[in-house]
Write a protein that holds these residues in place. Structure first.
Motif, PDB file in Angstrom:
ATOM      1  N   THR A  34     -36.442 -36.445  15.031  1.00 35.94           N
ATOM      2  CA  THR A  34     -36.920 -37.841  15.314  1.00 35.94           C
ATOM      3  C   THR A  34     -35.971 -38.631  15.400  1.00 35.94           C
ATOM      4  O   THR A  34     -34.388 -38.425  14.652  1.00 35.94           O
ATOM      5  N   VAL A  66     -38.917 -41.208  18.048  1.00 30.28           N
ATOM      6  CA  VAL A  66     -38.989 -40.942  19.185  1.00 30.28           C
ATOM      7  C   VAL A  66     -38.276 -39.028  19.667  1.00 30.28           C
ATOM      8  O   VAL A  66     -37.188 -38.913  18.725  1.00 30.28           O
ATOM      9  N   GLU A  67     -38.979 -38.377  19.339  1.00 29.67           N
ATOM     10  CA  GLU A  67     -38.414 -36.657  19.845  1.00 29.67           C
ATOM     11  C   GLU A  67     -36.930 -36.617  20.248  1.00 29.67           C
ATOM     12  O   GLU A  67     -36.128 -37.421  21.052  1.00 29.67           O
ATOM     13  N   ALA A  70     -35.070 -37.038  23.711  1.00 27.69           N
ATOM     14  CA  ALA A  70     -36.015 -37.440  25.287  1.00 27.69           C
ATOM     15  C   ALA A  70     -35.321 -37.899  26.008  1.00 27.69           C
ATOM     16  O   ALA A  70     -34.282 -38.780  25.326  1.00 27.69           O
ATOM     17  N   ILE A  84     -37.042 -43.211  28.965  1.00 27.00           N
ATOM     18  CA  ILE A  84     -37.734 -42.216  28.134  1.00 27.00           C
ATOM     19  C   ILE A  84     -39.134 -42.789  28.929  1.00 27.00           C
ATOM     20  O   ILE A  84     -39.806 -43.539  29.708  1.00 27.00           O
ATOM     21  N   ARG A  85     -40.087 -41.143  28.646  1.00 30.84           N
ATOM     22  CA  ARG A  85     -41.491 -41.548  28.947  1.00 30.84           C
ATOM     23  C   ARG A  85     -42.045 -42.510  28.112  1.00 30.84           C
ATOM     24  O   ARG A  85     -41.645 -41.475  26.817  1.00 30.84           O
ATOM     25  N   SER A  87     -45.254 -40.822  26.386  1.00 28.53           N
ATOM     26  CA  SER A  87     -45.267 -39.709  26.126  1.00 28.53           C
ATOM     27  C   SER A  87     -44.121 -39.058  24.664  1.00 28.53           C
ATOM     28  O   SER A  87     -44.498 -37.926  24.461  1.00 28.53           O
ATOM     29  N   ASP A  88     -42.693 -39.106  25.497  1.00 27.27           N
ATOM     30  CA  ASP A  88     -41.845 -39.040  25.007  1.00 27.27           C
ATOM     31  C   ASP A  88     -42.173 -39.918  22.686  1.00 27.27           C
ATOM     32  O   ASP A  88     -41.229 -38.901  22.023  1.00 27.27           O
TER      33      ASP A  88
END
Length: 94
Positions: A34, A66-67, A70, A84-85, A87-88
């Motif tokens: 992350t 955040v991942e 991503a 990023i989105r 959902s990330d």
């Protein structure tokens, strides 16, 4: 300043440098799962099938997890930012 569309969010990643016990600098992305980022700009959100707008759950200035890997890295003037989105995003750091 970039203005993201939909559920996209513009962030800047914090560059952290970790050192081992011997003082060697470890590669930043080789061991991270992350990353910590700061929200710079957010889109208006997404629309449901009924047409209702669902606003993003983060605000400008929030620190988030955040991942790794991503999003898309882009240049905004002299700054390097990522888009990023929502959902990330894994979590908001408080």
């Amino acid at each position: 300043m970039l203005k993201p569309l939909g559920d996209r969010i513009v962030v800047t990643f914090e560059e952290l440098e970790e050192k081992s016990v011997g003082g060697f600098v470890l590669a930043g992305t080789s061991h991270d799962v992350t990353k910590t980022a700061t929200v710079v700009s957010i889109g208006q959100g997404v629309r449901t099938l009924n047409g209702e707008l669902v606003a993003p759950s983060v605000a400008v200035g929030d620190t988030i997890l955040v991942e790794s890997g991503a999003g898309v890295e882009v240049k905004d003037g002299d700054d390097k930012v990522s888009i990023i989105r929502e959902s990330d995003i894994l979590a908001i750091v408080e």
